[in-house]
Write an enzyme that holds these catalytic residues in place. Structure first.
Site, mmCIF file in Angstrom:
data_model
loop_
_atom_site.group_PDB
_atom_site.id
_atom_site.type_symbol
_atom_site.label_atom_id
_atom_site.label_comp_id
_atom_site.label_asym_id
_atom_site.label_seq_id
_atom_site.Cartn_x
_atom_site.Cartn_y
_atom_site.Cartn_z
ATOM 1 C CB SER A 247 7.353 -0.679 6.720
ATOM 2 O OG SER A 247 6.597 -1.077 5.595
ATOM 3 N N GLY B 175 7.687 -8.757 4.109
ATOM 4 C CA GLY B 175 7.394 -8.856 5.539
ATOM 5 C C GLY B 175 6.588 -7.727 6.150
ATOM 6 C CB SER B 176 6.007 -4.252 5.193
ATOM 7 O OG SER B 176 7.321 -3.827 5.393
ATOM 8 C CB THR C 214 8.559 -4.747 -0.341
ATOM 9 O OG1 THR C 214 7.859 -3.544 -0.613
ATOM 10 C CG2 THR C 214 9.541 -5.055 -1.467
ATOM 11 C CE LYS D 155 3.427 0.763 5.121
ATOM 12 N NZ LYS D 155 4.009 -0.543 4.702
#
Ligand code: NAG
Ligand code: NAG
Ligand code: NAG
Ligand code: NAG
Ligand code: NAG
Ligand code: NAG
Ligand code: NAG
Ligand code: NAG
Ligand code: NAG
Ligand code: NAG
Ligand code: NAG
Ligand code: NAG
Length: 563
Positions: A199, A222-223, A220, A118
């Site tokens: 994200s 759900g990402s 943080t 990422k």
């Protein structure tokens, strides 16, 4: 470093859509993917062990793998925008690893295997690390992030950087999942214009299509879980502290964690094994309770569900939620029978009693705001060896973003930062501590850890849509596994921004396994036993797929050698 956005969706009835309408679709090719007469699976299905086997047998090289994945990326990137940068040195890195393998030097199971990371995980090479913002374009770090260094030490090839919701979705109340100023709009591969969630959007879309073995995401709240959920993937959100956050662009030291997004539980286990462990640069890793990291790959045991007690915190399943949860809950309830048949005892209604107070309070927002004000400057901006735009604080960042047209402000606001700056304190203040204490009390003793203890459970399960929040607040681990997809008669619903299809036929969803801190070994076993009994992933077909396979690369090479 990573939040999903709350999805309050506009309902837009766009009619019925039959699957496989094939917008630019190239799916279900019957072409043989055999290499040199030896059976080899298509790259969208190839596992770590398939790749290891092929490399060891000399069917292909790491250079071939890099070449094939790069071509696959180029085939779909113009539509899906999931990769923002390829590592310019990747071919020479792969060639060096091939040379070592030829001499019998193999660093580990991932030797020579391409992984994407990422675009908030720094590498001290020619690639940028920007969180998708021009504020950090051209910025330099003094060394690799701990997880990138661990990947290299394990022999993995860092193939490139994946797009993300800008600043891991910690900027705006009205942006879209998977959008960043530098990376454009990522889309999912299961429906035209699919909201990829976030994200870690690009990491998930790339993994879903086999554009690398797997990818790293960050979470943080759900990402990792949410993009894995809607892109038909296994995501492991590790305990905060199991993987180092050093030189990963932060949101919250109390909640940020780095983990794998992969197509199978075992692939995710291989990647987690490579990145887990202590780091001198992130003292949260000192909380790791074992001398040596457990063997996560060996934890993949078909019988792991036997004799386990698994709770369902039913009061977290909100049937009025957007996107509509009813089709998911029906498949989830059927999956409970798979767990029972595998020897688990299901204890329903192990409710989280802190749910109402947590939702009504503002504690978790305050924790993130205060952490961000402290952590972005301390853990990242001040660590840069070159900071071209002289952005040293959240206030500087807001100013840069407001002044730089490509940042798409005010069309996409900065209200998250405005709120953090207005808070007036950081994470060293007593106000922070009282909010943090309430937050972790409601999510722990009145949530995850309380339910585990009160009902004598080994683990908890939920539809992934409802799983991230409580574990996020206390830093406990979660693994999501593919469970199903929205049926053909699903009404298409737009995302809040009005630009993407957030709910639609064929969009996948998953089931989450949650457990106590540092219970990844246990959770991997449960997730694997479920995955191997359900085998849902390969029944859900993307509407768009690249066609390049390893055989094409190997054939081209042989033609070149013998024209
Ligand atoms: C693949 O093979 C199946 C069965 O032989 C056939 O029905 C199908 O049309 C083929 N698909 C393609 C894309 O050739
Ligand atoms: C491919 O097949 C040929 C002929 O069967 C054999 O000589 C060669 O060693 C094989 N190469 C690899 C890489 O398996
Ligand atoms: C991905 O697509 C975008 C938009 O078309 C392009 O600008 C970018 O260079 C592509 N990324 C890679 C790695 O090719
Ligand atoms: C969303 O889905 C609708 C209906 O299938 C389609 O017409 C539209 O183009 C999609 N949106 C995007 C952004 O692709
Ligand atoms: C952890 O490291 C930070 C600096 O990165 C330091 O301020 C803090 O005191 C350390 N905490 C512990 C418990 O060692
Ligand atoms: C797999 O799990 C079963 C049930 O817990 C256990 O009896 C068995 O020893 C495990 N196998 C391995 C290889 O760990
Ligand atoms: C748990 O929550 C469910 C759903 O809200 C509710 O129906 C059930 O009565 C609750 N059970 C207990 C023991 O609180
Ligand atoms: C931000 O910009 C405003 C107006 O241009 C200026 O007054 C202020 O000092 C700037 N703040 C920072 C932190 O640079
Ligand atoms: C986003 O919100 C800002 C105000 O906070 C507004 O100016 C802008 O128009 C909004 N964007 C959209 C697409 O609604
Ligand atoms: C949380 O922070 C707010 C300030 O925004 C403060 O008023 C409050 O006392 C803090 N603690 C709790 C438990 O709410
Ligand atoms: C879709 O079909 C199922 C099964 O036939 C039905 O239960 C459901 O209500 C339908 N959903 C919609 C949105 O029409
Ligand atoms: C680095 C990179 O790939 N940037 C591209 C990402 O996508 C946007 C929008 O599609 C392009 O404009 C960038 O050049």
């Amino acid at each position: 470093m990573a939040l999903i956005s709350l999805a309050h969706l506009f309902v837009a009835i766009l009619g019925w859509f039959s699957l496989n309408s094939g917008v630019g679709a190239v799916s279900c090719s019957n072409r043989s993917t055999d290499i040199n007469g030896t059976a080899f699976p298509p790259l969208i299905e190839a596992t770590t062990e398939d790749l290891i086997g092929g490399l060891e047998a000399g069917l292909f090289t790491s250079v071939d793998l890099v070449t094939a994945y790069t071509q696959r990326i180029m085939e779909v990137n113009a539509t899906l925008h999931m990769v923002t940068q390829l590592n310019p040195d990747v071919l020479s890195i792969a060639a060096q690893l091939d040379g070592q393998r030829a001499k019998g030097i193999v660093y580990g199971p991932l030797h020579g295997i391409p992984i994407l990371i990422k675009n908030n995980i720094a590498t001290a090479d020619k690639m940028d690390n920007t969180a998708g913002s021009y504020a950090l374009a051209g910025a330099k770090v003094p060394r690799d992030s701990s997880v990138a260094a661990k990947l290299r030490k394990a022999g993995a090839v860092i193939l490139g950087k994946t797009n993300l919701s800008q600043w891991a979705n910690y900027r705006s109340f009205n942006s879209s999942n998977g959008w960043s100023a530098i990376g454009g709009q990522t889309e999912g591969a299961y429906y035209p214009g699919q909201d990829p969630s976030g994200s870690s959007s690009g990491s998930a879309v790339a993994s879903s299509l086999g554009l690398a073995l797997a990818a790293l995401g960050t979470e943080t709240d759900g990402s990792i879980l949410s993009p894995s959920d809607v892109n038909n993937l296994v995501g492991i959100k590790p305990t905060v502290g199991l993987t180092s956050r050093y030189l990963v662009i932060p949101i919250s030291e109390h909640q940020d964690t780095v983990g794998p997004i992969a197509r199978t539980v075992k692939d995710a286990a291989y990647v987690l094994a490579a990145i887990a462990g202590k780091s001198a640069y992130d003292n949260y890793t000192n909380a790791i309770p074992f001398e040596t990291i457990p063997d996560y790959v060996a934890a993949c045991n078909f019988s792991a569900l036997q004799g386990k007690r698994i709770g369902v915190p039913r009061n977290l399943i909100d049937l009025t939620a957007d996107p509509p949860a009813a089709p998911i809950v029906a498949v989830f309830d059927a999956a409970l029978d798979i767990l029972r048949k595998a020897g688990a005892t299901i204890v329903d209604n192990t409710n989280f009693t802190g749910y109402k107070a947590l939702n009504e309070g503002n504690y978790s927002n305050i924790v993130l705001e205060a952490d961000f004000i402290s952590d972005l400057p301390k853990e990242y901006l001040s660590q840069l060896s070159y900071n071209p735009n002289k952005v040293y604080s959240v206030a500087d960042l807001r100013n840069f973003t407001h002044a730089f047209p490509l940042e798409d402000w005010p069309e996409r606001d900065t209200l998250v930062w405005d709120g953090a700056l207005a808070l007036g304190f950081d994470n060293t203040s007593p106000e922070f501590w009282s909010n943090y204490t309430m937050n972790t009390y409601l999510a722990g003793p009145l949530g995850v850890t309380g339910a585990l203890k009160n009902y004598s459970l080994d683990a908890l399960v939920l539809p992934t849509e409802f799983s991230p929040n409580f574990p996020a607040l206390i830093g406990s681990p979660v693994i999501t596994v593919p469970l199903g997809a929205y049926p053909p008669n699903t009404t298409v619903l737009l995302n809040e921004f009005g630009t993407l299809n957030a709910t639609a036929p064929n969009i996948p969803f998953g089931i989450s396994f949650m457990g106590p801190h540092f219970s990844e070994e246990l959770l991997i076993g449960l997730a694997y036993a479920f995955e191997q009994r359900s085998l849902v992933r390969n029944t859900i077909t993307p509407y768009i797929q690249p066609v390049t396979e390893l055989i094409d690369v190997v054939d081209a090479k042989l033609k070149l050698a013998r024209p």
